[in-house]
Design a protein around this motif. Structure first.
Motif, PDB file in Angstrom:
ATOM      1  N   VAL A 292       0.353 -10.107  43.538  1.00  0.00           N
ATOM      2  CA  VAL A 292      -0.515  -9.351  44.445  1.00  0.00           C
ATOM      3  C   VAL A 292      -1.333  -8.324  43.669  1.00  0.00           C
ATOM      4  CG1 VAL A 292      -0.581  -7.768  46.411  1.00  0.00           C
ATOM      5  CG2 VAL A 292       1.030  -9.684  46.405  1.00  0.00           C
ATOM      6  N   LEU A 293      -0.689  -7.577  42.791  1.00  0.00           N
ATOM      7  CA  LEU A 293      -1.407  -6.564  42.010  1.00  0.00           C
ATOM      8  C   LEU A 293      -2.315  -7.195  40.969  1.00  0.00           C
ATOM      9  CD1 LEU A 293       1.353  -3.839  41.628  1.00  0.00           C
ATOM     10  CD2 LEU A 293      -0.745  -3.689  42.955  1.00  0.00           C
ATOM     11  N   ASP A 294      -1.951  -8.356  40.459  1.00  0.00           N
ATOM     12  CA  ASP A 294      -2.852  -9.077  39.560  1.00  0.00           C
ATOM     13  C   ASP A 294      -4.129  -9.459  40.290  1.00  0.00           C
ATOM     14  OD1 ASP A 294      -1.569  -9.759  36.806  1.00  0.00           O
ATOM     15  OD2 ASP A 294       0.056 -10.030  38.248  1.00  0.00           O
ATOM     16  N   HIS A 295      -3.992  -9.881  41.531  1.00  0.00           N
ATOM     17  CA  HIS A 295      -5.162 -10.232  42.340  1.00  0.00           C
ATOM     18  C   HIS A 295      -6.025  -9.001  42.589  1.00  0.00           C
ATOM     19  CE1 HIS A 295      -7.519 -12.377  45.373  1.00  0.00           C
ATOM     20  NE2 HIS A 295      -7.395 -11.299  46.118  1.00  0.00           N
ATOM     21  N   LEU A 296      -5.381  -7.888  42.904  1.00  0.00           N
ATOM     22  CA  LEU A 296      -6.111  -6.655  43.195  1.00  0.00           C
ATOM     23  C   LEU A 296      -6.869  -6.152  41.969  1.00  0.00           C
ATOM     24  CD1 LEU A 296      -6.781  -4.257  45.064  1.00  0.00           C
ATOM     25  CD2 LEU A 296      -4.626  -3.219  44.360  1.00  0.00           C
ATOM     26  N   HIS A 297      -6.236  -6.223  40.811  1.00  0.00           N
ATOM     27  CA  HIS A 297      -6.837  -5.684  39.588  1.00  0.00           C
ATOM     28  C   HIS A 297      -7.632  -6.721  38.791  1.00  0.00           C
ATOM     29  CE1 HIS A 297      -5.060  -1.699  39.840  1.00  0.00           C
ATOM     30  NE2 HIS A 297      -3.890  -2.247  40.142  1.00  0.00           N
ATOM     31  N   GLY A 298      -7.672  -7.943  39.266  1.00  0.00           N
ATOM     32  CA  GLY A 298      -8.444  -8.968  38.568  1.00  0.00           C
ATOM     33  C   GLY A 298      -7.821  -9.439  37.271  1.00  0.00           C
ATOM     34  N   THR A 299      -6.503  -9.298  37.133  1.00  0.00           N
ATOM     35  CA  THR A 299      -5.838  -9.735  35.901  1.00  0.00           C
ATOM     36  C   THR A 299      -5.276 -11.154  36.032  1.00  0.00           C
ATOM     37  OG1 THR A 299      -3.884  -8.490  36.662  1.00  0.00           O
ATOM     38  CG2 THR A 299      -5.269  -7.445  35.001  1.00  0.00           C
ATOM     39  N   ASP A 300      -5.830 -11.908  36.959  1.00  0.00           N
ATOM     40  CA  ASP A 300      -5.460 -13.318  37.079  1.00  0.00           C
ATOM     41  C   ASP A 300      -6.689 -14.208  37.190  1.00  0.00           C
ATOM     42  OD1 ASP A 300      -6.350 -12.598  39.574  1.00  0.00           O
ATOM     43  OD2 ASP A 300      -4.607 -13.360  40.676  1.00  0.00           O
ATOM     44  N   THR A 301      -7.860 -13.667  36.854  1.00  0.00           N
ATOM     45  CA  THR A 301      -9.117 -14.415  37.045  1.00  0.00           C
ATOM     46  C   THR A 301      -9.170 -15.658  36.157  1.00  0.00           C
ATOM     47  OG1 THR A 301     -10.157 -12.885  35.475  1.00  0.00           O
ATOM     48  CG2 THR A 301     -10.479 -12.441  37.815  1.00  0.00           C
ATOM     49  N   LEU A 302      -8.756 -15.536  34.896  1.00  0.00           N
ATOM     50  CA  LEU A 302      -8.767 -16.697  33.999  1.00  0.00           C
ATOM     51  C   LEU A 302      -7.711 -17.712  34.430  1.00  0.00           C
ATOM     52  CD1 LEU A 302      -9.183 -15.000  30.480  1.00  0.00           C
ATOM     53  CD2 LEU A 302     -10.945 -16.070  31.913  1.00  0.00           C
ATOM     54  N   PHE A 303      -6.568 -17.212  34.863  1.00  0.00           N
ATOM     55  CA  PHE A 303      -5.500 -18.091  35.340  1.00  0.00           C
ATOM     56  C   PHE A 303      -5.986 -18.954  36.503  1.00  0.00           C
ATOM     57  CE2 PHE A 303      -1.802 -18.483  38.333  1.00  0.00           C
ATOM     58  CZ  PHE A 303      -1.103 -19.448  37.608  1.00  0.00           C
ATOM     59  N   LYS A 304      -6.769 -18.360  37.389  1.00  0.00           N
ATOM     60  CA  LYS A 304      -7.248 -19.078  38.571  1.00  0.00           C
ATOM     61  C   LYS A 304      -8.254 -20.174  38.231  1.00  0.00           C
ATOM     62  CE  LYS A 304      -6.463 -15.381  41.948  1.00  0.00           C
ATOM     63  NZ  LYS A 304      -7.079 -14.354  42.795  1.00  0.00           N
ATOM     64  N   GLN A 305      -8.739 -20.183  37.008  1.00  0.00           N
ATOM     65  CA  GLN A 305      -9.694 -21.209  36.584  1.00  0.00           C
ATOM     66  C   GLN A 305      -9.018 -22.366  35.864  1.00  0.00           C
ATOM     67  OE1 GLN A 305     -12.712 -19.198  34.227  1.00  0.00           O
ATOM     68  NE2 GLN A 305     -12.783 -17.489  35.660  1.00  0.00           N
ATOM     69  N   THR A 306      -7.688 -22.347  35.818  1.00  0.00           N
ATOM     70  CA  THR A 306      -6.954 -23.353  35.055  1.00  0.00           C
ATOM     71  C   THR A 306      -6.213 -24.331  35.973  1.00  0.00           C
ATOM     72  OG1 THR A 306      -4.902 -22.051  34.945  1.00  0.00           O
ATOM     73  CG2 THR A 306      -6.575 -21.629  33.245  1.00  0.00           C
ATOM     74  N   LYS A 307      -5.776 -25.421  35.365  1.00  0.00           N
ATOM     75  CA  LYS A 307      -4.932 -26.380  36.078  1.00  0.00           C
ATOM     76  C   LYS A 307      -3.559 -25.778  36.390  1.00  0.00           C
ATOM     77  CE  LYS A 307      -7.608 -30.011  36.327  1.00  0.00           C
ATOM     78  NZ  LYS A 307      -7.999 -30.629  37.622  1.00  0.00           N
ATOM     79  N   ALA A 308      -3.144 -24.824  35.546  1.00  0.00           N
ATOM     80  CA  ALA A 308      -1.852 -24.167  35.795  1.00  0.00           C
ATOM     81  C   ALA A 308      -1.860 -23.477  37.153  1.00  0.00           C
ATOM     82  CB  ALA A 308      -1.559 -23.158  34.683  1.00  0.00           C
TER      83      ALA A 308
END
Length: 332
Positions: A292-308
């Motif tokens: 949740v906090l990764d989403h809020l702070h944008g620290t999962d943006t690269l992750f969201k672009q992956t197959k993972a």
């Protein structure tokens, strides 16, 4: 030129503000939707669980009172045994099974769910022995004294070994608060440890494993073990003045979840470890537990672009997600 640069800075500021507010709105939407779903199913789920809890409640209360009688006058011993040994048995029981797969590659029906294919096949035995020694040191030389201190702290305003067990609904409330506190404290302490001032001397030790295995969830520098492993889990019970039974269940659950997050296998019907596995692979993404906090702070943006990210779901079948959602072929 100065005018153009000033214009660009002026344009970027609203974009950044818009990104932050957009993230906050999305987070609010996710939390709000989750809350609505929780309310919708709350009565049904809690009714069935309450029936089970009520049916077995007398049994557990009687067993608890028997334990109290056995340790009468020495409740501190009961507290330390329950808050350290029961979670440790859960940790080593689960990781003992995973280590069989890590060291032998068998049985294949588990090994086939490996996330980072080709890594730890098998695991380096020298590196593993060194890691296990560190884990044992952290458990006995750091976690144990912290649990003793926790007992003394809880005794200041209550009795963690009081005779009456907590109700089912109270434990659910505690669990929600424990989880929220852990998410906030772990996320920010974890990001702090990635700061250049702390990473090389402290957190780099944990990141020696770019393809993690379950047992290294507690493989960390002593400072990190206190700040990022223990404190986020311990603060919740302190805030709530929790009963020993709640503390034991929470510590056990926390160790099971972190072991699954590090295990390196995306197994059917278990929480997805893709999120934290990606963190070990890339270092600068996915700092939290829930995300949740990764989403809020944008620290999962690269992750969201992956197959993972596409594989970051609860696997409800038996086909490995690495087969149904494979990574794109590497560019030569």
């Amino acid at each position: 030129m100065k005018g153009e640069a000033g214009s660009k800075l002026h344009d970027e500021k609203p974009k950044q503000e818009g990104h932050i507010w957009g993230s906050m709105r999305k987070t609010a939407f996710i939390l709000g939707s989750g809350l609505l779903l929780l309310v919708a199913f709350w009565n049904s789920v809690t009714w069935h669980l309450q029936r089970f809890w009520g049916a077995s409640g007398h049994f557990w209360q009687a067993e608890w009172e028997r334990l109290l009688s056995t340790f009468e006058g020495k409740e501190w011993i009961l507290f330390i045994i329950a808050a350290t040994q029961v979670p440790s048995m859960c940790f080593w029981g689960l990781n003992g099974l995973l280590l069989v797969v890590d060291t032998t590659g068998k049985p294949n029906f588990i090994a086939r769910y490996r996330i980072q294919v080709g890594k730890n096949e098998p695991v380096d035995p020298v590196k593993l022995r060194q890691s296990i020694r560190t884990v044992l040191f952290n458990q006995f030389m750091i976690s144990l004294p912290i649990v003793v201190f926790l007992y003394l702290l809880l005794k200041l305003w209550g009795d963690p070994c009081r005779r009456e067990l907590p109700t089912f609904h109270w434990f659910l409330l505690e669990l929600a608060i424990f989880t929220l506190i852990e998410e906030v404290m772990f996320y920010y302490s974890h990001r702090l440890l990635h700061h250049p001032a702390f990473y090389k001397k402290i957190h780099k030790k944990h990141h020696e494993w770019t393809a993690p295995i379950g047992v290294i969830s507690l493989y960390a520098h002593p400072v990190e073990h206190v700040v990022s492993n223990m404190l986020p889990v311990v603060v919740g019970p302190i805030v709530m003045g929790s009963h020993l039974s709640s503390i034991t269940m929470w510590f056990s659950l926390a160790l099971i979840i972190t072991s699954i997050s590090h295990c390196g296998y995306h197994l059917p019907f278990l929480p997805s470890p893709e999120f934290h596995d990606y963190h070990h692979l890339k270092f600068n993404q996915c700092y939290g537990v829930l995300g949740v906090l990764d989403h809020l702070h944008g620290t999962d943006t690269l992750f969201k672009q992956t197959k993972a990210y596409e594989r970051h779901v609860l696997l409800l079948g038996f086909t490995p997600l690495s087969e149904s959602i494979p990574d794109p072929p590497k560019m030569e």
